[in-house]
Design a protein around this motif. Structure first.
Motif, PDB file in Angstrom:
ATOM      1  N   ALA A  71       0.796  -1.231   0.000  1.00 27.14           N
ATOM      2  CA  ALA A  71       0.000   0.000   0.000  1.00 27.14           C
ATOM      3  C   ALA A  71       0.829   1.282   0.000  1.00 27.14           C
ATOM      4  O   ALA A  71       0.295   2.359  -0.285  1.00 27.14           O
ATOM      5  CB  ALA A  71      -0.947   0.005   1.207  1.00 27.14           C
ATOM      6  N   GLY A  72       2.111   1.202   0.324  1.00 26.31           N
ATOM      7  CA  GLY A  72       2.948   2.408   0.284  1.00 26.31           C
ATOM      8  C   GLY A  72       2.482   3.466   1.261  1.00 26.31           C
ATOM      9  O   GLY A  72       2.341   3.219   2.465  1.00 26.31           O
ATOM     10  N   ARG A  73       2.202   4.656   0.742  1.00 25.10           N
ATOM     11  CA  ARG A  73       1.711   5.759   1.580  1.00 25.10           C
ATOM     12  C   ARG A  73       0.205   5.676   1.817  1.00 25.10           C
ATOM     13  O   ARG A  73      -0.347   6.474   2.557  1.00 25.10           O
ATOM     14  CB  ARG A  73       2.029   7.109   0.938  1.00 25.10           C
ATOM     15  N   GLY A  74      -0.465   4.743   1.127  1.00 26.88           N
ATOM     16  CA  GLY A  74      -1.878   4.522   1.403  1.00 26.88           C
ATOM     17  C   GLY A  74      -2.852   5.285   0.548  1.00 26.88           C
ATOM     18  O   GLY A  74      -4.041   5.351   0.874  1.00 26.88           O
ATOM     19  N   THR A  88      -8.220  -3.082   4.230  1.00 23.12           N
ATOM     20  CA  THR A  88      -6.986  -3.424   4.926  1.00 23.12           C
ATOM     21  C   THR A  88      -5.815  -3.045   4.033  1.00 23.12           C
ATOM     22  O   THR A  88      -5.798  -3.402   2.848  1.00 23.12           O
ATOM     23  CB  THR A  88      -6.911  -4.925   5.251  1.00 23.12           C
ATOM     24  N   ALA A  89      -4.848  -2.326   4.585  1.00 18.99           N
ATOM     25  CA  ALA A  89      -3.636  -1.946   3.860  1.00 18.99           C
ATOM     26  C   ALA A  89      -2.487  -2.832   4.336  1.00 18.99           C
ATOM     27  O   ALA A  89      -2.171  -2.860   5.525  1.00 18.99           O
ATOM     28  CB  ALA A  89      -3.299  -0.481   4.108  1.00 18.99           C
ATOM     29  N   LEU A  90      -1.894  -3.566   3.398  1.00 18.77           N
ATOM     30  CA  LEU A  90      -0.744  -4.425   3.705  1.00 18.77           C
ATOM     31  C   LEU A  90       0.512  -3.743   3.195  1.00 18.77           C
ATOM     32  O   LEU A  90       0.671  -3.525   1.990  1.00 18.77           O
ATOM     33  CB  LEU A  90      -0.913  -5.787   3.036  1.00 18.77           C
ATOM     34  N   GLU A  91       1.423  -3.383   4.099  1.00 20.55           N
ATOM     35  CA  GLU A  91       2.619  -2.637   3.719  1.00 20.55           C
ATOM     36  C   GLU A  91       3.780  -3.046   4.624  1.00 20.55           C
ATOM     37  O   GLU A  91       3.717  -2.850   5.844  1.00 20.55           O
ATOM     38  CB  GLU A  91       2.371  -1.134   3.840  1.00 20.55           C
ATOM     39  N   ASP A  93       6.917  -1.852   4.842  1.00 13.18           N
ATOM     40  CA  ASP A  93       7.782  -0.779   5.319  1.00 13.18           C
ATOM     41  C   ASP A  93       7.072  -0.033   6.451  1.00 13.18           C
ATOM     42  O   ASP A  93       5.969   0.484   6.268  1.00 13.18           O
ATOM     43  CB  ASP A  93       8.079   0.189   4.165  1.00 13.18           C
ATOM     44  N   PRO A  94       7.682   0.061   7.636  1.00 10.05           N
ATOM     45  CA  PRO A  94       7.024   0.738   8.760  1.00 10.05           C
ATOM     46  C   PRO A  94       7.098   2.263   8.701  1.00 10.05           C
ATOM     47  O   PRO A  94       6.545   2.947   9.569  1.00 10.05           O
ATOM     48  CB  PRO A  94       7.804   0.216   9.972  1.00 10.05           C
ATOM     49  N   SER A  95       7.728   2.812   7.693  1.00 10.51           N
ATOM     50  CA  SER A  95       8.073   4.230   7.615  1.00 10.51           C
ATOM     51  C   SER A  95       6.892   5.183   7.830  1.00 10.51           C
ATOM     52  O   SER A  95       5.781   4.957   7.364  1.00 10.51           O
ATOM     53  CB  SER A  95       8.706   4.516   6.246  1.00 10.51           C
ATOM     54  N   LEU A  96       7.199   6.286   8.490  1.00 11.77           N
ATOM     55  CA  LEU A  96       6.228   7.358   8.674  1.00 11.77           C
ATOM     56  C   LEU A  96       6.080   8.191   7.406  1.00 11.77           C
ATOM     57  O   LEU A  96       5.074   8.882   7.220  1.00 11.77           O
ATOM     58  CB  LEU A  96       6.671   8.267   9.834  1.00 11.77           C
ATOM     59  N   LEU A  97       7.044   8.105   6.499  1.00 12.55           N
ATOM     60  CA  LEU A  97       6.991   8.868   5.252  1.00 12.55           C
ATOM     61  C   LEU A  97       6.367   8.068   4.118  1.00 12.55           C
ATOM     62  O   LEU A  97       5.527   8.596   3.376  1.00 12.55           O
ATOM     63  CB  LEU A  97       8.399   9.319   4.845  1.00 12.55           C
ATOM     64  N   VAL A  98       6.770   6.812   3.951  1.00 13.16           N
ATOM     65  CA  VAL A  98       6.341   6.038   2.768  1.00 13.16           C
ATOM     66  C   VAL A  98       5.768   4.675   3.126  1.00 13.16           C
ATOM     67  O   VAL A  98       5.648   3.809   2.260  1.00 13.16           O
ATOM     68  CB  VAL A  98       7.529   5.852   1.792  1.00 13.16           C
ATOM     69  N   GLY A  99       5.412   4.464   4.388  1.00  9.94           N
ATOM     70  CA  GLY A  99       4.981   3.132   4.789  1.00  9.94           C
ATOM     71  C   GLY A  99       3.808   3.105   5.735  1.00  9.94           C
ATOM     72  O   GLY A  99       2.929   3.972   5.721  1.00  9.94           O
ATOM     73  N   ALA A 100       3.795   2.080   6.595  1.00 12.02           N
ATOM     74  CA  ALA A 100       2.635   1.774   7.431  1.00 12.02           C
ATOM     75  C   ALA A 100       2.251   2.914   8.361  1.00 12.02           C
ATOM     76  O   ALA A 100       1.060   3.211   8.538  1.00 12.02           O
ATOM     77  CB  ALA A 100       2.919   0.498   8.236  1.00 12.02           C
ATOM     78  N   GLU A 101       3.231   3.558   8.970  1.00 12.65           N
ATOM     79  CA  GLU A 101       2.905   4.657   9.883  1.00 12.65           C
ATOM     80  C   GLU A 101       2.319   5.855   9.140  1.00 12.65           C
ATOM     81  O   GLU A 101       1.481   6.587   9.681  1.00 12.65           O
ATOM     82  CB  GLU A 101       4.136   5.076  10.690  1.00 12.65           C
ATOM     83  N   ALA A 102       2.754   6.053   7.904  1.00 10.71           N
ATOM     84  CA  ALA A 102       2.158   7.115   7.091  1.00 10.71           C
ATOM     85  C   ALA A 102       0.674   6.829   6.863  1.00 10.71           C
ATOM     86  O   ALA A 102      -0.171   7.731   6.937  1.00 10.71           O
ATOM     87  CB  ALA A 102       2.882   7.226   5.756  1.00 10.71           C
TER      88      ALA A 102
END
Length: 275
Positions: A71-74, A88-91, A93-102
């Motif tokens: 899902a990347g940035r969603g 449901t978004a499956l991603e 990368d936990p990143s706040l910029l380009v991943g799950a936290e974003a």
């Protein structure tokens, strides 16, 4: 990223995107990739744009339960949820910029109930036959194991469920891949880009037990064209043909020319169902 990749490439995906965002001459590309902030505004722009409008035409008429893989940035997760899908978004990368936290942050700000799961598409932590739709934007060409990923698509889809894989890079032969990667604006930084022959995508999907109902070449849909438009393509063709009236070039001719493209990295979209 593998150990050998980490030794060869200086950045992570997050760092590469952050670098791109800092380049003044790359602002149009950043916006076209929806890497700009605020993320919620970028997601709303994607949802309102021609690419998602074309994706929507491939979705079932009535919303159900959807999985957005890689899902990347969603942005697609936002679009699905905004259209009424239980998403449901499956991603991985936990990143706040380009991943799950974003995605989590954007979903909270947009007040959308998107479930975020941090894992890879090749090992989806979901039960068999869980989803009505599996959606993947620019994901198949990043697969560590394309065939296994497609089998996971089928496994988690309900019988009769829809899969959509958009904006997948295609090359015709191995020698084309190096040229495509050399020209990519971020591959030299993080080393994560790839492309497959069209036949490899189609084989992986069908051998996984999925029925392909739609194959869209680069100029056959706004999904692949974005941020270009059909008018842009007509203008380019008119210049090539030395034809003074771009708008008179028929759509069927654009599609005919599209299917004969050989440019490395051109985009294809696939859709179909689990029988």
């Amino acid at each position: 990223m593998t150990v050998s990749q980490a030794q060869k490439y200086p950045m992570t995906w997050e760092q590469a995107v952050d670098w791109l965002r800092e380049q003044p001459d790359q602002t149009p590309l950043v916006r076209a990739c929806f890497f700009d902030d605020p993320l919620l505004e970028a997601a709303r722009r994607y949802h309102a744009g021609s690419e998602w409008s074309a994706v929507r035409e491939l979705l079932p008429r009535l919303p159900g339960i959807a999985l957005d893989v890689g899902a990347g940035r969603g942005i697609a997760s936002y679009a699905l949820a905004s259209d009424g899908w239980t998403t449901t978004a499956l991603e991985p990368d936990p990143s706040l910029l380009v991943g799950a936290e974003a995605i989590r942050t954007m979903a909270a700000e947009g007040e959308l109930p998107i479930t975020v799961v941090t894992d890879f598409g090749e090992r989806m932590p979901f039960r068999d036959e869980s989803f009505d739709v599996v959606h993947a934007r620019q994901v198949l060409h990043h697969a560590r194991d394309l065939e296994h990923l497609c089998r996971e698509f089928r496994r988690v889809l309900k019988p009769g469920g829809t899969f959509i894989a958009t904006r997948e890079h295609v090359v015709d032969k191995e020698s084309d891949l190096a040229g495509f990667l050399d020209a990519h604006p971020l591959h030299h930084l993080y080393g994560g880009e790839n492309a497959f022959p069209l036949s490899r995508y189609l084989s992986a999907l069908t051998r996984a037990g999925l029925e392909i109902t739609t194959i869209l070449s680069p100029w056959e849909t706004d999904i692949n064209l974005y941020p270009a438009t059909l008018d842009d393509i007509r203008l380019s063709l008119a210049r090539h043909l030395r034809f003074p009236f771009p708008r008179l070039i028929p759509t069927w001719y654009v599609h005919w020319a599209s299917r004969r493209q050989t440019s490395p990295g051109r985009l294809y979209t696939f859709a179909g169902r689990r029988p």
